[in-house]
Design an enzyme around this catalytic site. Structure first.
Site, PDB file in Angstrom:
ATOM      1  CB  THR A  94      -0.896   0.035   1.257  1.00 37.01           C
ATOM      2  OG1 THR A  94      -0.046   0.256   2.380  1.00 37.01           O
ATOM      3  CG2 THR A  94      -1.665  -1.255   1.420  1.00 37.01           C
ATOM      4  CG  HIS A  96       0.880   2.767   6.060  1.00 31.78           C
ATOM      5  ND1 HIS A  96      -0.440   2.744   6.403  1.00 31.78           N
ATOM      6  CD2 HIS A  96       1.546   3.172   7.166  1.00 31.78           C
ATOM      7  CE1 HIS A  96      -0.582   3.110   7.661  1.00 31.78           C
ATOM      8  NE2 HIS A  96       0.605   3.376   8.151  1.00 31.78           N
ATOM      9  NE  ARG A 135      21.125   0.450   1.865  1.00 29.01           N
ATOM     10  CZ  ARG A 135      21.166  -0.547   0.968  1.00 29.01           C
ATOM     11  NH1 ARG A 135      20.825  -1.773   1.329  1.00 29.01           N
ATOM     12  NH2 ARG A 135      21.577  -0.319  -0.260  1.00 29.01           N
TER      13      ARG A 135
HETATM   14  C1  DLZ Z   1       1.640   0.963  10.145  1.00 31.98           C
HETATM   15  C2  DLZ Z   1       3.080   0.792   9.814  1.00 31.98           C
HETATM   16  C3  DLZ Z   1       3.478   0.113   8.636  1.00 31.98           C
HETATM   17  C4  DLZ Z   1       2.497  -0.454   7.678  1.00 31.98           C
HETATM   18  N1  DLZ Z   1       4.760  -0.072   8.354  1.00 31.98           N
HETATM   19  C5  DLZ Z   1       5.709   0.400   9.205  1.00 31.98           C
HETATM   20  C6  DLZ Z   1       7.086   0.221   8.920  1.00 31.98           C
HETATM   21  O1  DLZ Z   1       7.502  -0.401   7.933  1.00 31.98           O
HETATM   22  N2  DLZ Z   1       7.984   0.739   9.816  1.00 31.98           N
HETATM   23  C7  DLZ Z   1       7.597   1.440  10.938  1.00 31.98           C
HETATM   24  O2  DLZ Z   1       8.474   1.898  11.695  1.00 31.98           O
HETATM   25  N3  DLZ Z   1       6.298   1.600  11.205  1.00 31.98           N
HETATM   26  C8  DLZ Z   1       5.352   1.113  10.409  1.00 31.98           C
HETATM   27  N4  DLZ Z   1       4.032   1.285  10.685  1.00 31.98           N
HETATM   28  C9  DLZ Z   1       3.680   1.944  11.973  1.00 31.98           C
HETATM   29  C10 DLZ Z   1       3.677   3.482  11.935  1.00 31.98           C
HETATM   30  O3  DLZ Z   1       5.001   3.995  11.974  1.00 31.98           O
HETATM   31  C11 DLZ Z   1       2.915   4.045  13.159  1.00 31.98           C
HETATM   32  O4  DLZ Z   1       3.434   3.482  14.344  1.00 31.98           O
HETATM   33  C12 DLZ Z   1       1.422   3.769  13.092  1.00 31.98           C
HETATM   34  O5  DLZ Z   1       0.877   4.237  11.879  1.00 31.98           O
HETATM   35  C13 DLZ Z   1       0.693   4.454  14.279  1.00 31.98           C
HETATM   36  O6  DLZ Z   1       0.845   5.878  14.227  1.00 31.98           O
END
Ligand code: DLZ
Length: 165
Positions: A94, A96, A135
């Protein structure tokens, strides 16, 4: 020759960390990556003279939370010289990824400018977990080590422009 270890640096170019107080905030997402970066950052700070008691480590749920966490830390701890922010965002199916990367890069910039103290972007934004592992202690170095070196260099930069008290 192509440089493969992106974290190689000249030890002599890093200012002594004695007396520095450094915050390190790491995201809990992708812990196999962020734990290794956190260790790399803390070990590097200690190697350059920062005392364990002067390193404030905190964890936050995800990379998105790093900006507000750094802001809160710098508001609460007036003696902290710099904050290293550690996260790892891996491209999924997605959009995100784009929103988190955009928010954290702009957010950390805003926090640094607001507080006039170094806020370091030790955030990996990769297509795959393999690239992230390479990394965070693999063949391309450790972004946490780079973050610690950058923090100490930026503290020295600030000192160089601040009149002696
Ligand atoms: C939701 C989410 C997703 C899909 N992927 C990651 C990621 O790859 N690395 C990361 O550090 N956090 C991810 N998150 C969580 C978001 O950073 C965040 O904690 C949530 O959207 C709540 O605000």
């Amino acid at each position: 020759m192509k440089k493969t270890n992106l974290s190689e640096y000249n030890t002599a170019s890093v200012a002594d960390g004695k007396g520095r107080k450094i915050g390190v905030i790491a995201a809990e997402w992708n812990p196999e990556v962020t734990d290794a970066m956190l260790k790399g950052a803390v070990d590097t700070l200690k190697k350059h003279g920062v005392k364990k008691k002067d390193i404030t480590v905190r964890r936050v749920p995800g990379t998105f939370e790093l900006s507000s966490a750094a802001d809160i830390m710098l508001d609460s701890c007036h003696d902290i010289d710099a904050v290293i922010c550690i996260g790892c965002v891996i491209q999924g199916e997605t959009r995100h990824f784009e929103f988190i990367c955009q928010a954290v890069s702009q957010g950390l910039t805003n926090v640094a400018l607001k507080h006039q103290r170094p806020v370091i972007f030790s955030v990996l934004t990769t297509d795959t977990m393999e690239q992230a592992l390479e990394r965070s202690g693999g063949k391309h170095g450790n972004k946490g080590v780079e973050g610690a070196v950058t923090a100490l260099k930026m503290c020295a930069y600030k000192d160089s422009l601040t009149p002696e008290q």
